[in-house]
Design an enzyme around this catalytic site. Structure first.
Site, PDB file in Angstrom:
ATOM      1  CE  LYS A 264      13.723  11.249 -21.843  1.00  0.00           C
ATOM      2  NZ  LYS A 264      12.648  11.897 -22.603  1.00  0.00           N
TER       3      LYS A 264
HETATM    4  C1  PLP Z   1      11.184  11.955 -21.631  1.00  0.00           C
HETATM    5  C2  PLP Z   1      10.705  12.188 -20.262  1.00  0.00           C
HETATM    6  C3  PLP Z   1       9.479  11.698 -19.794  1.00  0.00           C
HETATM    7  C4  PLP Z   1       8.454  11.050 -20.671  1.00  0.00           C
HETATM    8  O1  PLP Z   1       8.912  10.073 -21.510  1.00  0.00           O
HETATM    9  P1  PLP Z   1       8.168   9.803 -22.909  1.00  0.00           P
HETATM   10  O2  PLP Z   1       8.772   8.518 -23.337  1.00  0.00           O
HETATM   11  O3  PLP Z   1       8.461  10.941 -23.800  1.00  0.00           O
HETATM   12  O4  PLP Z   1       6.709   9.658 -22.624  1.00  0.00           O
HETATM   13  C5  PLP Z   1       9.152  11.893 -18.466  1.00  0.00           C
HETATM   14  N1  PLP Z   1       9.975  12.551 -17.637  1.00  0.00           N
HETATM   15  C6  PLP Z   1      11.150  13.047 -18.041  1.00  0.00           C
HETATM   16  C7  PLP Z   1      12.028  13.725 -17.052  1.00  0.00           C
HETATM   17  C8  PLP Z   1      11.553  12.903 -19.369  1.00  0.00           C
HETATM   18  O5  PLP Z   1      12.712  13.428 -19.765  1.00  0.00           O
END
Ligand code: PLP
Length: 384
Positions: free
Chosen positions: A187
């Protein structure tokens, strides 16, 4: 020099500076490595980022979505409307709390929930909406909240990809109901793994704290009670220190991503892939944080499928790509619940044709040009 002899270009790579690495070493030496002072500082800075709203950290952006639903009172018998073009976590959490996911197709241009279809999906059992801001592009927030208010629905924003995105000049997280961020390694802001919930008031923040750690409340030197069934979702201080180091660099991350996204548009517009019908994202340089740059392949015009396209980019050009995401409702777990091909045609089409191209802060505009040239060349050489 052929493309293949250039260094491999992954589709994503975290940007951790030396100061952060040193800071992590300090935390490791400090004697307090799990949730503690670094988390307090991280929550405080995240709260400032979100206009002073209460923020609680978690160990993932999946935990935040699940606990967000619990705080909103979503459970058995409730329906939750969301997008089938997302990471499967978005709807798995709905099942996790015992509720029923109801998918609404995406707008093929924005690749987000088509708000024109939202009202038709609302029933007396609808309790909440989980909008997803795919690649960091928010939905029309005015419209979304207008509908939510009219039908008295809770909103748990899946802003996992939208940290630093804005709506009418205000950051995502500053406005709205419950907002969920992820700090997964890929992210825009990472704590390796992690997440945060932005809440409406101290009462919700207190619930978040309890759900995060076994529903426990401590009092005095030795008092302890458990009055709610919580889980184990707290963030370590090592992770929080990484997050703090990221926040210190975040404005730079944002502007670099924007510049790279602009370079992609310049590299692709009018090129051969584009002429064949390759799809580009919405060129929103006001609201998006440019979490990803996703093209859609003009598969009807090509003699190769997506996997072969990605393999060619990888093997012959040294370029990594990703797929974000196959339509959720076509996964086995969801087909077993009655979902089938044809139900959400735009999400299905996007799911089979999308390719995520490299976009990370340590890339250069030269790298972007290299990717654009490779994509154009593969399309030219493999057209029908
Ligand atoms: C990354 C992501 C998640 C989940 O996040 P994690 O930290 O990997 O559990 C949920 N929704 C979207 C759209 C994502 O890109």
């Amino acid at each position: 020099m052929t493309q293949a002899s250039l260094p491999f270009l992954p589709f994503v790579r975290p940007d951790i500076d030396e100061e952060t690495i040193q800071g992590v070493a300090d935390v490791l030496r400090s004697g307090w490595i799990t949730t503690g002072p670094q988390n307090q500082a991280f929550e405080k800075q995240l709260s400032e980022f979100c206009g002073g709203r209460p923020v609680r950290t978690f160990n993932s952006g999946t935990a935040t979505l699940e606990i967000g639903l619990r705080i909103a009172g979503v459970g058995a018998g409730d329906e939750v409307i969301t997008s089938p073009a997302s990471w499967v976590a978005t709807s798995n959490v709905v099942l996790e709390v015992g509720a029923t996911p109801v998918f609404v197709d995406i707008d093929p241009v924005t690749r987000n929930l088509d708000l024109n279809l939202l009202e038709k999906a609302i029933t007396p059992r609808t309790k909440a909406i989980i909008p997803v801001y795919l690649a960091g592009l928010p939905v029309d927030m005015d419209r979304l909240y207008e509908i939510a208010r009219a039908y008295k629905l809770r909103v748990i924003e899946d802003a996992a990809q939208a940290f630093g995105s804005t709506w009418r000049g205000e950051r995502i997280g500053k406005l709205g109901d419950i907002v969920s961020f992820s700090f997964h390694a890929n992210k825009n802001l990472t704590s390796i793994e992690g997440g945060a919930l932005v809440l409406n008031n101290e009462e919700e923040a207190e619930l978040a704290r309890k759900y995060r750690l076994q529903g426990i409340t401590r009092t005095g030197f030795d008092g302890m009670d458990c009055d709610l069934l919580g889980g184990k979702y707290n963030l370590t201080d090592v992770a929080a220190r990484v997050g703090l180091g990221q926040l210190a660099n975040f404005e730079r991350f944002l502007s670099q991503r924007k510049a790279l996204a602009r370079a992609y548009f310049e590299g692709f517009t009018g090129g051969s892939a584009h002429q064949l019908g390759m799809g580009l994202p919405v060129a929103d340089f006001e609201n998006s944080n440019w979490h990803m740059f996703q093209i859609t392949l003009p598969l009807e015009q090509l003699t190769l499928d997506r996997a072969s396209f990605m393999k060619k980019l990888h093997d012959e050009y040294g370029i990594g790509t990703g797929v974000h995401y196959p339509a959720i409702h076509l996964f086995t777990l969801y087909r077993a619940r009655g979902f089938a091909p044809g139900m959400f045609p735009h999400a299905e089409r996007f799911g089979v044709s999308t390719v995520t191209l490299p976009l990370f802060t340590q890339m250069t505009e030269h790298d972007v040009a290299r990717v654009c040239a490779a994509v154009n060349e593969i399309c030219e050489q493999n057209r029908k």
